[in-house]
Design a protein around this motif. Structure first.
Motif, mmCIF file in Angstrom:
data_model
loop_
_atom_site.group_PDB
_atom_site.id
_atom_site.type_symbol
_atom_site.label_atom_id
_atom_site.label_comp_id
_atom_site.label_asym_id
_atom_site.label_seq_id
_atom_site.Cartn_x
_atom_site.Cartn_y
_atom_site.Cartn_z
ATOM 1 N N GLN A 51 0.837 -1.205 0.000
ATOM 2 C CA GLN A 51 0.000 0.000 0.000
ATOM 3 C C GLN A 51 0.871 1.254 0.000
ATOM 4 N N ALA A 52 1.961 1.183 0.722
ATOM 5 C CA ALA A 52 2.943 2.267 0.852
ATOM 6 C C ALA A 52 4.194 1.602 1.430
ATOM 7 N N PRO A 53 5.331 2.297 1.422
ATOM 8 C CA PRO A 53 6.515 1.682 2.039
ATOM 9 C C PRO A 53 6.225 1.298 3.494
ATOM 10 N N GLY A 54 6.468 0.041 3.832
ATOM 11 C CA GLY A 54 6.220 -0.436 5.188
ATOM 12 C C GLY A 54 4.783 -0.795 5.491
ATOM 13 N N ASP A 55 3.952 -0.927 4.458
ATOM 14 C CA ASP A 55 2.523 -1.204 4.673
ATOM 15 C C ASP A 55 2.052 -2.236 3.649
ATOM 16 N N TRP A 56 1.676 -3.431 4.131
ATOM 17 C CA TRP A 56 1.256 -4.534 3.262
ATOM 18 C C TRP A 56 -0.140 -4.998 3.638
ATOM 19 N N THR A 57 -0.921 -5.385 2.627
ATOM 20 C CA THR A 57 -2.288 -5.841 2.858
ATOM 21 C C THR A 57 -2.606 -7.020 1.962
ATOM 22 N N ARG A 58 -3.393 -7.955 2.507
ATOM 23 C CA ARG A 58 -3.919 -9.078 1.716
ATOM 24 C C ARG A 58 -5.399 -9.223 2.052
ATOM 25 N N ALA A 78 5.612 8.058 14.666
ATOM 26 C CA ALA A 78 4.862 8.298 13.423
ATOM 27 C C ALA A 78 3.783 7.237 13.239
ATOM 28 N N LEU A 79 2.768 7.256 14.100
ATOM 29 C CA LEU A 79 1.697 6.266 13.981
ATOM 30 C C LEU A 79 0.897 6.521 12.704
ATOM 31 N N PRO A 80 0.656 5.490 11.910
ATOM 32 C CA PRO A 80 -0.104 5.672 10.670
ATOM 33 C C PRO A 80 -1.597 5.858 10.954
ATOM 34 N N ALA A 81 -2.333 6.187 9.914
ATOM 35 C CA ALA A 81 -3.786 6.315 10.050
ATOM 36 C C ALA A 81 -4.371 4.980 10.490
ATOM 37 N N GLY A 82 -5.479 5.039 11.181
ATOM 38 C CA GLY A 82 -6.126 3.825 11.648
ATOM 39 C C GLY A 82 -6.220 3.815 13.157
ATOM 40 N N PRO A 83 -6.525 2.662 13.721
ATOM 41 C CA PRO A 83 -6.670 2.591 15.175
ATOM 42 C C PRO A 83 -5.359 2.905 15.892
ATOM 43 N N ARG A 84 -5.483 3.444 17.071
ATOM 44 C CA ARG A 84 -4.318 3.800 17.890
ATOM 45 C C ARG A 84 -4.237 2.870 19.090
ATOM 46 N N PRO A 85 -3.022 2.554 19.524
ATOM 47 C CA PRO A 85 -2.916 1.719 20.726
ATOM 48 C C PRO A 85 -3.368 2.500 21.954
ATOM 49 N N THR A 86 -3.976 1.793 22.892
ATOM 50 C CA THR A 86 -4.388 2.436 24.139
ATOM 51 C C THR A 86 -3.277 2.358 25.179
ATOM 52 N N ALA A 87 -2.390 1.391 25.029
ATOM 53 C CA ALA A 87 -1.248 1.254 25.935
ATOM 54 C C ALA A 87 -0.090 2.100 25.402
ATOM 55 N N PRO A 88 0.754 2.609 26.283
ATOM 56 C CA PRO A 88 1.901 3.385 25.813
ATOM 57 C C PRO A 88 2.934 2.489 25.126
ATOM 58 N N VAL A 89 3.658 3.077 24.188
ATOM 59 C CA VAL A 89 4.737 2.349 23.517
ATOM 60 C C VAL A 89 5.847 2.114 24.550
ATOM 61 N N PRO A 90 6.342 0.877 24.646
ATOM 62 C CA PRO A 90 7.392 0.596 25.641
ATOM 63 C C PRO A 90 8.637 1.454 25.410
ATOM 64 N N PRO A 91 9.372 1.765 26.485
ATOM 65 C CA PRO A 91 10.606 2.543 26.341
ATOM 66 C C PRO A 91 11.631 1.779 25.488
ATOM 67 N N THR A 95 10.917 0.604 16.679
ATOM 68 C CA THR A 95 9.969 0.263 15.612
ATOM 69 C C THR A 95 8.706 -0.313 16.223
ATOM 70 N N VAL A 96 7.563 0.117 15.682
ATOM 71 C CA VAL A 96 6.270 -0.441 16.053
ATOM 72 C C VAL A 96 5.721 -1.158 14.823
ATOM 73 N N VAL A 97 5.194 -2.356 15.036
ATOM 74 C CA VAL A 97 4.556 -3.131 13.968
ATOM 75 C C VAL A 97 3.090 -3.292 14.350
ATOM 76 N N ARG A 98 2.199 -2.848 13.441
ATOM 77 C CA ARG A 98 0.764 -3.037 13.657
ATOM 78 C C ARG A 98 0.296 -4.140 12.730
ATOM 79 N N VAL A 99 -0.380 -5.149 13.298
ATOM 80 C CA VAL A 99 -0.905 -6.267 12.521
ATOM 81 C C VAL A 99 -2.423 -6.263 12.658
ATOM 82 N N ASP A 100 -3.112 -6.192 11.510
ATOM 83 C CA ASP A 100 -4.573 -6.228 11.463
ATOM 84 C C ASP A 100 -4.998 -7.554 10.842
ATOM 85 N N GLU A 101 -5.865 -8.285 11.536
ATOM 86 C CA GLU A 101 -6.369 -9.565 11.030
ATOM 87 C C GLU A 101 -7.857 -9.639 11.317
#
Length: 131
Positions: A51-58, A78-91, A95-101
């Motif tokens: 979809q964009a660099p670093g963004d894959w969809t099937r 730099a969180l992408p568009a879409g849902p946001r995590p409710t928990a803080p990003v660990p120290p 890199t953050v990886v978001r997986v949607d299934e």
């Protein structure tokens, strides 16, 4: 699905669709740089669309469901568009990886019953076609 070595899950969100089905989003953190993580996924997600660099969809349709799978790799600031995590990003996360299934029902048009002609209409049709 296999994930980048050393990913640590830090949040999960399950979204339910009005028509039934769901999408589960899970966020993972790693101390590895985004370029390294992106390259790792790029080599393994060959059946996905970029979809964009670093963004894959099937998306595949089977058993009356649209089955969705997406992976997004990005730096934590730099969180992408879409849902946001409710928990803080660990120290120390680089890199953050978001997986949607998930699976959603396919939208099909309702079957319209064929209107049957009345006896009088069938007689008229027959009389007009015989002439």
């Amino acid at each position: 699905m296999e994930h980048f070595p050393g990913l640590t899950p830090f949040d999960t969100l399950r979204t339910h669709a009005a028509a039934g089905g769901h999408i589960t989003t899970t966020w993972f953190a790693t101390a590895s740089p985004p370029a390294e993580v992106s390259l790792w996924y790029e080599q393994r997600l060959l059946d996905h669309t970029v979809q964009a660099p670093g963004d894959w969809t099937r998306v595949e349709v089977r058993d009356g469901l649209r089955r969705l799978h997406g992976v997004t790799v990005h730096p934590p600031e730099a969180l992408p568009a879409g849902p946001r995590p409710t928990a803080p990003v660990p120290p120390a996360t680089r890199t953050v990886v978001r997986v949607d299934e998930g699976a959603l029902p396919t939208m099909t048009a309702p079957v319209q019953p064929v209107a049957r002609l009345s006896l009088l209409q069938r007689i008229k049709v027959r009389l007009t076609t015989l002439r």
